[in-house]
Motif scaffolding. Sequence first.
Motif, PDB file in Angstrom:
ATOM      1  N   ALA A  61       1.099  -1.329   0.023  1.00 49.93           N
ATOM      2  CA  ALA A  61      -0.281   0.250  -0.014  1.00 49.93           C
ATOM      3  C   ALA A  61       0.735   1.402   0.090  1.00 49.93           C
ATOM      4  N   GLU A  62       1.877   0.686   0.874  1.00 48.57           N
ATOM      5  CA  GLU A  62       2.840   2.253   0.574  1.00 48.57           C
ATOM      6  C   GLU A  62       3.183   2.722  -0.728  1.00 48.57           C
TER       7      GLU A  62
ATOM      8  N   LEU B  10      -5.645  -0.491   1.759  1.00 51.07           N
ATOM      9  CA  LEU B  10      -4.857  -1.337   2.807  1.00 51.07           C
ATOM     10  C   LEU B  10      -6.463  -2.156   3.111  1.00 51.07           C
ATOM     11  N   GLU B  11      -7.183  -1.357   4.322  1.00 50.99           N
ATOM     12  CA  GLU B  11      -8.485  -1.807   4.196  1.00 50.99           C
ATOM     13  C   GLU B  11      -8.893  -2.676   3.687  1.00 50.99           C
ATOM     14  N   ASP B  12      -9.603  -1.604   2.220  1.00 50.67           N
ATOM     15  CA  ASP B  12     -10.910  -2.747   1.797  1.00 50.67           C
ATOM     16  C   ASP B  12      -9.595  -4.254   1.093  1.00 50.67           C
ATOM     17  N   ARG B  13      -7.921  -4.178   1.153  1.00 42.28           N
ATOM     18  CA  ARG B  13      -8.140  -5.843   0.608  1.00 42.28           C
ATOM     19  C   ARG B  13      -7.386  -6.513   1.851  1.00 42.28           C
ATOM     20  N   LEU B  14      -7.394  -5.872   3.349  1.00 48.22           N
ATOM     21  CA  LEU B  14      -7.579  -6.815   4.109  1.00 48.22           C
ATOM     22  C   LEU B  14      -8.716  -7.243   4.639  1.00 48.22           C
ATOM     23  N   HIS B  15     -10.454  -6.861   4.040  1.00 48.12           N
ATOM     24  CA  HIS B  15     -11.013  -6.749   4.144  1.00 48.12           C
ATOM     25  C   HIS B  15     -11.568  -8.293   3.113  1.00 48.12           C
ATOM     26  N   SER B  16     -10.982  -8.043   1.961  1.00 50.55           N
ATOM     27  CA  SER B  16     -10.837  -8.733   0.954  1.00 50.55           C
ATOM     28  C   SER B  16     -10.502 -10.541   1.049  1.00 50.55           C
ATOM     29  N   LEU B  17      -8.964  -9.635   1.663  1.00 52.18           N
ATOM     30  CA  LEU B  17      -8.305 -11.502   1.786  1.00 52.18           C
ATOM     31  C   LEU B  17      -9.258 -12.447   3.174  1.00 52.18           C
TER      32      LEU B  17
ATOM     33  N   LYS C 142     -12.725 -13.506   0.960  1.00 54.75           N
ATOM     34  CA  LYS C 142     -13.013 -13.605  -0.080  1.00 54.75           C
ATOM     35  C   LYS C 142     -12.164 -14.625  -0.276  1.00 54.75           C
ATOM     36  N   ARG C 143     -13.213 -15.502  -1.240  1.00 53.61           N
ATOM     37  CA  ARG C 143     -12.325 -16.528  -1.721  1.00 53.61           C
ATOM     38  C   ARG C 143     -11.695 -16.249  -2.654  1.00 53.61           C
ATOM     39  N   GLY C 144     -10.436 -17.185  -2.392  1.00 54.13           N
ATOM     40  CA  GLY C 144      -9.406 -16.621  -3.626  1.00 54.13           C
ATOM     41  C   GLY C 144      -8.575 -14.886  -4.262  1.00 54.13           C
ATOM     42  N   ALA C 145      -9.377 -14.197  -2.822  1.00 55.61           N
ATOM     43  CA  ALA C 145      -8.509 -12.982  -2.415  1.00 55.61           C
ATOM     44  C   ALA C 145      -6.924 -12.734  -2.479  1.00 55.61           C
ATOM     45  N   ALA C 146      -6.326 -13.563  -1.810  1.00 60.13           N
ATOM     46  CA  ALA C 146      -4.643 -13.603  -2.127  1.00 60.13           C
ATOM     47  C   ALA C 146      -4.855 -13.370  -3.484  1.00 60.13           C
ATOM     48  N   LYS C 147      -4.962 -14.706  -4.753  1.00 66.12           N
ATOM     49  CA  LYS C 147      -4.133 -14.242  -6.238  1.00 66.12           C
ATOM     50  C   LYS C 147      -4.958 -12.934  -7.047  1.00 66.12           C
ATOM     51  N   LYS C 148      -5.810 -13.046  -6.255  1.00 69.94           N
ATOM     52  CA  LYS C 148      -5.950 -11.208  -6.602  1.00 69.94           C
ATOM     53  C   LYS C 148      -6.044 -10.283  -6.260  1.00 69.94           C
TER      54      LYS C 148
END
Length: 195
Positions: free
Chosen positions: A56-57, A71-78, A81-87
Amino acid sequence: MSKLDEEIADLKRLYPNATYIGVADGARENWSYLKQHTSGQILDFYHASEYLAGAAEALFPTSKAKRHQWLEDRLHSLKNKRGAAKKILQEIESAELPKKTIALTEKRYKAVSYFTNNHQLMNYHQALKRHWPIGSGVTEAACKTLVKQRLCGSGMRWKATGAEVLLTTRALIQSKGRWEQLWSEFMTGKVEANL
Protein backbone atom coordinates in the motif's frame (compact mmCIF):
# COMPACT_ATOMS: atom_id res chain seq x y z
CA MET A 1 11.37 -38.26 18.63
CA SER A 2 11.71 -34.71 19.99
CA LYS A 3 9.99 -33.49 23.14
CA LEU A 4 7.67 -31.38 21.02
CA ASP A 5 6.73 -34.42 18.92
CA GLU A 6 6.04 -36.34 22.15
CA GLU A 7 3.83 -33.51 23.46
CA ILE A 8 1.88 -33.43 20.22
CA ALA A 9 1.44 -37.23 20.29
CA ASP A 10 0.22 -37.04 23.90
CA LEU A 11 -2.30 -34.33 23.02
CA LYS A 12 -3.58 -36.32 20.06
CA ARG A 13 -4.07 -39.35 22.31
CA LEU A 14 -6.00 -37.21 24.81
CA TYR A 15 -8.08 -35.47 22.11
CA PRO A 16 -8.31 -37.86 19.15
CA ASN A 17 -11.31 -36.09 17.59
CA ALA A 18 -9.86 -32.56 17.71
CA THR A 19 -8.93 -30.71 14.54
CA TYR A 20 -5.27 -29.67 14.58
CA ILE A 21 -4.42 -26.49 12.69
CA GLY A 22 -0.95 -25.09 12.07
CA VAL A 23 -0.63 -21.29 12.02
CA ALA A 24 2.75 -19.76 11.24
CA ASP A 25 4.56 -17.13 9.21
CA GLY A 26 6.01 -17.81 5.77
CA ALA A 27 9.19 -19.68 6.80
CA ARG A 28 9.35 -22.98 4.87
CA GLU A 29 10.67 -25.01 7.80
CA ASN A 30 7.48 -24.20 9.74
CA TRP A 31 5.29 -25.78 7.07
CA SER A 32 7.30 -28.96 6.60
CA TYR A 33 7.01 -29.57 10.34
CA LEU A 34 3.37 -28.51 10.71
CA LYS A 35 2.17 -30.64 7.79
CA GLN A 36 3.27 -33.75 9.71
CA HIS A 37 1.11 -32.89 12.71
CA THR A 38 -1.88 -30.87 11.47
CA SER A 39 -4.81 -31.41 9.16
CA GLY A 40 -4.88 -27.78 8.03
CA GLN A 41 -2.38 -24.95 7.73
CA ILE A 42 -3.01 -21.20 7.71
CA LEU A 43 -0.54 -18.39 7.14
CA ASP A 44 -0.60 -15.91 10.00
CA PHE A 45 -2.97 -13.14 8.85
CA TYR A 46 -1.03 -10.41 10.62
CA HIS A 47 2.21 -11.29 8.85
CA ALA A 48 0.37 -11.13 5.53
CA SER A 49 -1.15 -7.78 6.49
CA GLU A 50 2.32 -6.35 7.14
CA TYR A 51 3.36 -7.16 3.58
CA LEU A 52 0.12 -5.68 2.26
CA ALA A 53 0.83 -2.50 4.23
CA GLY A 54 4.22 -2.30 2.49
CA ALA A 55 2.53 -2.72 -0.89
CA ALA A 56 0.00 0.00 0.00
CA GLU A 57 2.86 2.36 0.80
CA ALA A 58 4.51 1.57 -2.55
CA LEU A 59 1.27 2.07 -4.49
CA PHE A 60 0.14 5.23 -2.69
CA PRO A 61 3.27 6.97 -1.40
CA THR A 62 1.81 10.49 -1.41
CA SER A 63 -1.74 9.93 -0.13
CA LYS A 64 -2.17 8.53 3.34
CA ALA A 65 -5.97 8.48 2.93
CA LYS A 66 -5.85 6.46 -0.34
CA ARG A 67 -3.22 4.13 1.12
CA HIS A 68 -5.34 3.52 4.22
CA GLN A 69 -8.53 2.92 2.21
CA TRP A 70 -6.80 0.55 -0.23
CA LEU A 71 -5.25 -1.41 2.63
CA GLU A 72 -8.51 -1.68 4.56
CA ASP A 73 -10.36 -2.88 1.44
CA ARG A 74 -7.70 -5.49 0.60
CA LEU A 75 -7.49 -6.75 4.18
CA HIS A 76 -11.27 -7.16 4.27
CA SER A 77 -11.21 -9.05 0.97
CA LEU A 78 -8.28 -11.19 2.06
CA LYS A 79 -10.09 -12.19 5.22
CA ASN A 80 -13.55 -12.69 3.76
CA LYS A 81 -13.44 -13.56 0.06
CA ARG A 82 -12.46 -16.79 -1.69
CA GLY A 83 -9.44 -16.40 -3.98
CA ALA A 84 -8.67 -12.89 -2.71
CA ALA A 85 -4.95 -13.58 -2.18
CA LYS A 86 -4.36 -14.37 -5.86
CA LYS A 87 -6.39 -11.36 -7.01
CA ILE A 88 -4.49 -9.04 -4.69
CA LEU A 89 -1.20 -10.53 -5.88
CA GLN A 90 -2.12 -9.87 -9.52
CA GLU A 91 -3.15 -6.32 -8.65
CA ILE A 92 0.12 -5.56 -6.87
CA GLU A 93 2.20 -7.15 -9.66
CA SER A 94 0.50 -5.22 -12.45
CA ALA A 95 0.24 -1.84 -10.73
CA GLU A 96 2.41 1.01 -11.94
CA LEU A 97 4.33 2.61 -9.08
CA PRO A 98 3.83 6.40 -8.97
CA LYS A 99 7.30 6.83 -7.45
CA LYS A 100 10.01 4.35 -8.38
CA THR A 101 12.38 4.75 -5.47
CA ILE A 102 14.47 1.80 -4.37
CA ALA A 103 12.64 1.60 -1.02
CA LEU A 104 9.15 1.59 -2.57
CA THR A 105 10.11 -0.86 -5.32
CA GLU A 106 11.52 -3.18 -2.64
CA LYS A 107 8.30 -3.01 -0.59
CA ARG A 108 6.27 -4.06 -3.61
CA TYR A 109 8.79 -6.79 -4.48
CA LYS A 110 8.60 -8.20 -0.93
CA ALA A 111 4.78 -8.23 -1.01
CA VAL A 112 4.74 -9.93 -4.42
CA SER A 113 7.26 -12.54 -3.26
CA TYR A 114 5.39 -13.21 -0.02
CA PHE A 115 2.01 -13.58 -1.73
CA THR A 116 3.50 -15.66 -4.57
CA ASN A 117 5.09 -18.09 -2.11
CA ASN A 118 2.17 -18.27 0.33
CA HIS A 119 -1.17 -17.50 -1.37
CA GLN A 120 -2.24 -21.14 -1.10
CA LEU A 121 -2.06 -20.80 2.72
CA MET A 122 -4.21 -17.64 2.81
CA ASN A 123 -7.65 -19.28 2.87
CA TYR A 124 -8.83 -17.03 5.69
CA HIS A 125 -12.49 -16.99 4.63
CA GLN A 126 -12.58 -20.79 4.87
CA ALA A 127 -10.69 -20.83 8.17
CA LEU A 128 -13.05 -18.32 9.75
CA LYS A 129 -16.09 -20.30 8.59
CA ARG A 130 -14.62 -23.34 10.31
CA HIS A 131 -13.75 -21.32 13.44
CA TRP A 132 -10.04 -21.93 12.97
CA PRO A 133 -7.46 -19.43 14.20
CA ILE A 134 -5.83 -17.15 11.63
CA GLY A 135 -3.21 -15.56 13.87
CA SER A 136 -0.17 -16.91 15.69
CA GLY A 137 -0.09 -14.16 18.32
CA VAL A 138 -0.97 -16.47 21.22
CA THR A 139 1.93 -18.78 20.36
CA GLU A 140 4.34 -15.87 19.84
CA ALA A 141 3.32 -14.39 23.21
CA ALA A 142 3.92 -17.76 24.88
CA CYS A 143 7.38 -17.96 23.30
CA LYS A 144 8.16 -14.48 24.58
CA THR A 145 6.92 -15.32 28.07
CA LEU A 146 8.48 -18.78 28.31
CA VAL A 147 11.71 -18.30 26.41
CA LYS A 148 12.78 -14.74 25.72
CA GLN A 149 12.04 -13.29 29.16
CA ARG A 150 13.98 -16.07 30.87
CA LEU A 151 16.93 -16.67 28.53
CA CYS A 152 17.65 -13.20 27.20
CA GLY A 153 18.38 -11.28 30.37
CA SER A 154 21.35 -8.95 30.54
CA GLY A 155 24.64 -10.88 30.47
CA MET A 156 23.03 -14.31 30.20
CA ARG A 157 24.68 -17.02 28.13
CA TRP A 158 23.39 -20.53 27.76
CA LYS A 159 24.57 -23.84 26.40
CA ALA A 160 21.89 -25.82 24.60
CA THR A 161 21.66 -28.47 27.34
CA GLY A 162 21.20 -25.96 30.17
CA ALA A 163 18.68 -23.92 28.21
CA GLU A 164 16.69 -27.05 27.37
CA VAL A 165 16.47 -28.17 31.02
CA LEU A 166 15.52 -24.68 32.16
CA LEU A 167 12.87 -24.22 29.47
CA THR A 168 11.40 -27.68 30.05
CA THR A 169 11.04 -26.90 33.75
CA ARG A 170 9.69 -23.41 33.06
CA ALA A 171 7.10 -24.78 30.60
CA LEU A 172 5.95 -27.34 33.18
CA ILE A 173 5.63 -24.70 35.89
CA GLN A 174 3.75 -22.24 33.66
CA SER A 175 1.39 -24.82 32.11
CA LYS A 176 -1.69 -25.31 34.27
CA GLY A 177 -1.56 -28.64 36.07
CA ARG A 178 1.65 -29.92 34.42
CA TRP A 179 4.00 -29.24 37.36
CA GLU A 180 1.71 -31.15 39.72
CA GLN A 181 1.35 -33.94 37.14
CA LEU A 182 5.14 -34.26 36.89
CA TRP A 183 5.59 -34.54 40.64
CA SER A 184 2.71 -36.98 40.97
CA GLU A 185 4.25 -39.22 38.30
CA PHE A 186 7.73 -38.80 39.78
CA MET A 187 6.54 -39.82 43.25
CA THR A 188 4.78 -42.93 41.88
CA GLY A 189 7.81 -43.91 39.78
CA LYS A 190 6.13 -43.33 36.40
CA VAL A 191 8.74 -40.81 35.29
CA GLU A 192 12.51 -40.67 35.78
CA ALA A 193 14.32 -37.68 37.25
CA ASN A 194 16.14 -36.82 33.99
CA LEU A 195 13.84 -34.37 32.22
